[in-house]
Design an enzyme around this catalytic site. Structure first.
Site, mmCIF file in Angstrom:
data_model
loop_
_atom_site.group_PDB
_atom_site.id
_atom_site.type_symbol
_atom_site.label_atom_id
_atom_site.label_comp_id
_atom_site.label_asym_id
_atom_site.label_seq_id
_atom_site.Cartn_x
_atom_site.Cartn_y
_atom_site.Cartn_z
ATOM 1 N N HIS A 17 1.348 60.201 83.103
ATOM 2 C CA HIS A 17 -0.118 60.909 83.056
ATOM 3 C C HIS A 17 0.248 62.150 83.732
ATOM 4 O O HIS A 17 -0.815 63.170 83.155
ATOM 5 C CB HIS A 17 -1.045 60.255 83.965
ATOM 6 N N LYS A 41 -11.148 45.205 81.686
ATOM 7 C CA LYS A 41 -9.557 45.132 81.479
ATOM 8 C C LYS A 41 -8.994 44.530 82.693
ATOM 9 O O LYS A 41 -7.833 44.388 82.888
ATOM 10 C CB LYS A 41 -9.159 46.506 81.662
ATOM 11 N N ARG A 90 2.373 58.713 72.978
ATOM 12 C CA ARG A 90 3.937 58.327 73.129
ATOM 13 C C ARG A 90 4.501 58.069 71.907
ATOM 14 O O ARG A 90 5.541 58.305 71.892
ATOM 15 C CB ARG A 90 3.901 57.139 74.224
ATOM 16 N N SER A 128 1.538 52.269 82.356
ATOM 17 C CA SER A 128 0.861 51.661 83.649
ATOM 18 C C SER A 128 1.351 50.198 83.712
ATOM 19 O O SER A 128 1.578 49.383 84.609
ATOM 20 C CB SER A 128 -0.543 52.058 83.860
HETATM 21 P P1 ADP Z 1 -6.030 53.519 78.569
HETATM 22 O O1 ADP Z 1 -6.548 52.423 79.260
HETATM 23 O O2 ADP Z 1 -7.042 54.331 77.938
HETATM 24 O O3 ADP Z 1 -4.953 53.288 77.716
HETATM 25 P P2 ADP Z 1 -4.085 54.856 80.467
HETATM 26 O O4 ADP Z 1 -4.281 55.257 81.742
HETATM 27 O O5 ADP Z 1 -3.149 53.711 80.034
HETATM 28 O O6 ADP Z 1 -5.374 54.353 79.628
HETATM 29 O O7 ADP Z 1 -3.865 56.203 79.547
HETATM 30 C C1 ADP Z 1 -4.703 57.208 79.249
HETATM 31 C C2 ADP Z 1 -4.090 58.163 78.481
HETATM 32 O O8 ADP Z 1 -2.870 58.661 78.838
HETATM 33 C C3 ADP Z 1 -3.806 57.609 77.025
HETATM 34 O O9 ADP Z 1 -3.826 58.586 76.031
HETATM 35 C C4 ADP Z 1 -2.506 57.141 77.179
HETATM 36 O O10 ADP Z 1 -1.878 57.342 75.864
HETATM 37 C C5 ADP Z 1 -1.801 58.400 77.855
HETATM 38 N N1 ADP Z 1 -0.715 58.006 78.496
HETATM 39 C C6 ADP Z 1 -0.182 56.960 79.296
HETATM 40 N N2 ADP Z 1 1.036 56.896 79.661
HETATM 41 C C7 ADP Z 1 1.628 58.034 79.058
HETATM 42 C C8 ADP Z 1 2.797 58.566 79.002
HETATM 43 N N3 ADP Z 1 3.921 57.777 79.645
HETATM 44 N N4 ADP Z 1 3.157 59.810 78.247
HETATM 45 C C9 ADP Z 1 2.112 60.296 77.744
HETATM 46 N N5 ADP Z 1 0.741 59.768 77.625
HETATM 47 C C10 ADP Z 1 0.614 58.698 78.212
#
Ligand code: ADP
Length: 159
Positions: A17, A41, A90, A128
């Site tokens: 992030h 969630k 990703r 996450s």
């Molecule tokens: P969600 O619950 O919407 O998936 P996340 O907090 O997991 O929310 O992710 C928010 C955004 O950050 C999403 O667009 C996700 O693809 C991106 N994201 C999460 N981890 C990574 C990472 N390691 N590299 C790039 N983008 C990421």
């Protein structure tokens, strides 16, 4: 003034992030990191703690604000004067869901554009969900998350 929303659960914030936020900051004057409630969630960290971990991690940085978001993303974007939504991509596995979301959001509000940013290669496997799984099983997550987050995971999972 170019303003973007970076929405997500951030349960908890990872180095992936942070990488996306860094890249977005270079493109926009202001990036609003919007933490979604989405209680469906069943997050590990309550909203307030997810916000706090982001605040502690990001500190006071020019051009970045952190906010809680409830309701429709496009409504939040419009209300905050943002013209873009930033999402991280990703792998191909992210694509289908993100593609659908982006096109649906465009249908709901054509003035808000979705922009995808690719993280540094070493973060492409990071999520996450996987970090929580490793922490739950007693693995070391220090390489994947900021120190405050590693500590919060230890505390919450009682290790
Ligand atoms: P969600 O619950 O919407 O998936 P996340 O907090 O997991 O929310 O992710 C928010 C955004 O950050 C999403 O667009 C996700 O693809 C991106 N994201 C999460 N981890 C990574 C990472 N390691 N590299 C790039 N983008 C990421």
């Amino acid at each position: 003034m170019r303003r973007a929303i970076y929405p997500g659960s951030f349960d908890p914030v990872t180095n992936g992030h942070l990488d996306v936020i860094d890249r977005a900051r270079k493109l926009f004057d202001e990036v609003i990191v919007a933490v979604a409630y989405n209680e469906q969630k069943q997050p590990l960290f309550p909203l307030e703690e997810r916000l706090e971990l982001l605040r502690l991690t990001l500190g006071a940085q020019d051009g970045v604000t952190i906010a809680a978001m409830n309701g429709l993303l496009v409504d939040f974007a419009t209300a905050n004067g943002a013209t873009a939504v930033v999402r991280g991509l990703r792998a191909v596995s992210d694509f289908e869901f993100e593609f659908q979301m982006a096109l649906m959001n465009r249908k709901l509000e054509a003035r808000v554009e979705t922009i995808f940013l690719m993280p540094k290669e070493e973060y492409t496997y990071l999520s996450s969900r996987i970090v929580k799984e490793i922490a739950r099983l007693g693995g070391d997550v220090q390489k994947f998350v900021p120190p405050r987050v590693a500590e919060a995971l230890r505390q919450r999972l009682n290790q």
